[in-house]
Design a protein around this motif. Structure first.
Motif, PDB file in Angstrom:
ATOM      1  N   ILE A   2     -14.186   4.204  22.504  1.00 59.32           N
ATOM      2  CA  ILE A   2     -14.881   2.979  22.113  1.00 59.32           C
ATOM      3  C   ILE A   2     -15.526   3.156  20.743  1.00 59.32           C
ATOM      4  N   ALA A   3     -16.093   4.343  20.500  1.00 57.34           N
ATOM      5  CA  ALA A   3     -16.706   4.602  19.197  1.00 57.34           C
ATOM      6  C   ALA A   3     -15.657   4.569  18.086  1.00 57.34           C
ATOM      7  N   LEU A   4     -14.462   5.085  18.359  1.00 57.19           N
ATOM      8  CA  LEU A   4     -13.380   5.057  17.370  1.00 57.19           C
ATOM      9  C   LEU A   4     -12.981   3.622  17.057  1.00 57.19           C
ATOM     10  N   ILE A   5     -12.805   2.805  18.077  1.00 60.69           N
ATOM     11  CA  ILE A   5     -12.423   1.402  17.880  1.00 60.69           C
ATOM     12  C   ILE A   5     -13.505   0.660  17.097  1.00 60.69           C
ATOM     13  N   GLU A   6     -14.759   0.898  17.428  1.00 64.09           N
ATOM     14  CA  GLU A   6     -15.847   0.239  16.704  1.00 64.09           C
ATOM     15  C   GLU A   6     -15.898   0.680  15.245  1.00 64.09           C
ATOM     16  N   SER A   7     -15.644   1.961  14.985  1.00 65.51           N
ATOM     17  CA  SER A   7     -15.662   2.422  13.591  1.00 65.51           C
ATOM     18  C   SER A   7     -14.484   1.844  12.809  1.00 65.51           C
ATOM     19  N   LEU A   8     -13.327   1.691  13.454  1.00 62.15           N
ATOM     20  CA  LEU A   8     -12.188   1.071  12.787  1.00 62.15           C
ATOM     21  C   LEU A   8     -12.441  -0.409  12.525  1.00 62.15           C
ATOM     22  N   ARG A   9     -13.085  -1.085  13.457  1.00 58.62           N
ATOM     23  CA  ARG A   9     -13.428  -2.499  13.247  1.00 58.62           C
ATOM     24  C   ARG A   9     -14.419  -2.662  12.100  1.00 58.62           C
ATOM     25  N   ALA A  10     -15.352  -1.722  11.983  1.00 58.99           N
ATOM     26  CA  ALA A  10     -16.345  -1.784  10.908  1.00 58.99           C
ATOM     27  C   ALA A  10     -15.682  -1.580   9.548  1.00 58.99           C
ATOM     28  N   ARG A  11     -14.580  -0.854   9.518  1.00 58.29           N
ATOM     29  CA  ARG A  11     -13.864  -0.578   8.272  1.00 58.29           C
ATOM     30  C   ARG A  11     -12.490  -1.254   8.271  1.00 58.29           C
ATOM     31  N   SER A  12     -12.417  -2.469   8.750  1.00 57.81           N
ATOM     32  CA  SER A  12     -11.125  -3.135   8.922  1.00 57.81           C
ATOM     33  C   SER A  12     -10.380  -3.327   7.608  1.00 57.81           C
ATOM     34  N   LYS A  13     -11.085  -3.607   6.524  1.00 56.66           N
ATOM     35  CA  LYS A  13     -10.419  -3.779   5.228  1.00 56.66           C
ATOM     36  C   LYS A  13      -9.756  -2.476   4.791  1.00 56.66           C
ATOM     37  N   THR A  14     -10.421  -1.353   5.007  1.00 55.73           N
ATOM     38  CA  THR A  14      -9.847  -0.046   4.664  1.00 55.73           C
ATOM     39  C   THR A  14      -8.646   0.262   5.548  1.00 55.73           C
ATOM     40  N   VAL A  15      -8.745  -0.041   6.827  1.00 56.84           N
ATOM     41  CA  VAL A  15      -7.643   0.207   7.758  1.00 56.84           C
ATOM     42  C   VAL A  15      -6.418  -0.600   7.354  1.00 56.84           C
ATOM     43  N   VAL A  16      -6.610  -1.866   7.006  1.00 56.17           N
ATOM     44  CA  VAL A  16      -5.490  -2.717   6.591  1.00 56.17           C
ATOM     45  C   VAL A  16      -4.867  -2.163   5.305  1.00 56.17           C
ATOM     46  N   THR A  17      -5.695  -1.747   4.354  1.00 56.26           N
ATOM     47  CA  THR A  17      -5.181  -1.193   3.104  1.00 56.26           C
ATOM     48  C   THR A  17      -4.370   0.069   3.352  1.00 56.26           C
ATOM     49  N   VAL A  18      -4.870   0.946   4.196  1.00 54.35           N
ATOM     50  CA  VAL A  18      -4.149   2.185   4.517  1.00 54.35           C
ATOM     51  C   VAL A  18      -2.821   1.867   5.194  1.00 54.35           C
ATOM     52  N   CYS A  19      -2.797   0.880   6.068  1.00 53.48           N
ATOM     53  CA  CYS A  19      -1.549   0.510   6.743  1.00 53.48           C
ATOM     54  C   CYS A  19      -0.533  -0.047   5.756  1.00 53.48           C
ATOM     55  N   TYR A  20      -0.977  -0.879   4.809  1.00 55.68           N
ATOM     56  CA  TYR A  20      -0.065  -1.403   3.791  1.00 55.68           C
ATOM     57  C   TYR A  20       0.482  -0.295   2.900  1.00 55.68           C
ATOM     58  N   VAL A  21      -0.367   0.649   2.527  1.00 59.13           N
ATOM     59  CA  VAL A  21       0.090   1.774   1.709  1.00 59.13           C
ATOM     60  C   VAL A  21       1.106   2.608   2.487  1.00 59.13           C
ATOM     61  N   LEU A  22       0.841   2.863   3.743  1.00 54.05           N
ATOM     62  CA  LEU A  22       1.771   3.618   4.575  1.00 54.05           C
ATOM     63  C   LEU A  22       3.101   2.888   4.727  1.00 54.05           C
ATOM     64  N   LEU A  23       3.048   1.581   4.908  1.00 53.72           N
ATOM     65  CA  LEU A  23       4.268   0.781   4.997  1.00 53.72           C
ATOM     66  C   LEU A  23       5.067   0.856   3.696  1.00 53.72           C
ATOM     67  N   ALA A  24       4.386   0.802   2.556  1.00 50.98           N
ATOM     68  CA  ALA A  24       5.066   0.898   1.260  1.00 50.98           C
ATOM     69  C   ALA A  24       5.695   2.277   1.074  1.00 50.98           C
ATOM     70  N   VAL A  25       5.006   3.320   1.488  1.00 53.07           N
ATOM     71  CA  VAL A  25       5.555   4.681   1.379  1.00 53.07           C
ATOM     72  C   VAL A  25       6.805   4.824   2.245  1.00 53.07           C
ATOM     73  N   ILE A  26       6.775   4.279   3.435  1.00 57.85           N
ATOM     74  CA  ILE A  26       7.945   4.342   4.324  1.00 57.85           C
ATOM     75  C   ILE A  26       9.107   3.557   3.725  1.00 57.85           C
ATOM     76  N   ALA A  27       8.822   2.364   3.165  1.00 58.61           N
ATOM     77  CA  ALA A  27       9.887   1.551   2.571  1.00 58.61           C
ATOM     78  C   ALA A  27      10.504   2.260   1.372  1.00 58.61           C
ATOM     79  N   VAL A  28       9.683   2.851   0.519  1.00 62.93           N
ATOM     80  CA  VAL A  28      10.209   3.578  -0.640  1.00 62.93           C
ATOM     81  C   VAL A  28      10.971   4.819  -0.178  1.00 62.93           C
ATOM     82  N   GLY A  29      10.448   5.495   0.813  1.00 57.74           N
ATOM     83  CA  GLY A  29      11.135   6.679   1.336  1.00 57.74           C
ATOM     84  C   GLY A  29      12.480   6.354   1.946  1.00 57.74           C
TER      85      GLY A  29
END
Length: 90
Positions: A2-29
């Protein structure tokens, strides 16, 4: 957990950015894959073919599941309460 989920929700903009970067790395790879030994023309000439194929397949599966859910294959929300009340009456 629960603490992990709450910390991810608090940093949702960072989580979304990291996911987009990861998606771009996979697409380029996936464009760097050696297509010299591809089995079909599509694999050899369409970049990211298997990624697109997988995404399309998942979208079709989700669409079919939603269609089946609306067409009556899904049980009504009060299904279990109705069956319990009919057992009590018997």
């Amino acid at each position: 957990m629960i603490a992990l989920i709450e910390s991810l929700r608090a940093r949702s903009k960072t989580v979304v950015t990291v996911c987009y970067v990861l998606l771009a790395v996979i697409a380029v790879g996936s464009t760097q894959v050696d297509t010299h030994h591809a089995h079909s023309w599509v694999e050899q000439h369409v970049p990211c073919f298997w990624s697109l194929f997988g995404f399309t397949a998942a979208a079709v599966i989700i669409g079919v599941a939603r269609w089946f859910g609306r067409s009556g294959i899904q049980a009504p929300t009060d299904f279990y309460t109705r069956s319990q009340s009919s057992e009590e009456e018997a």
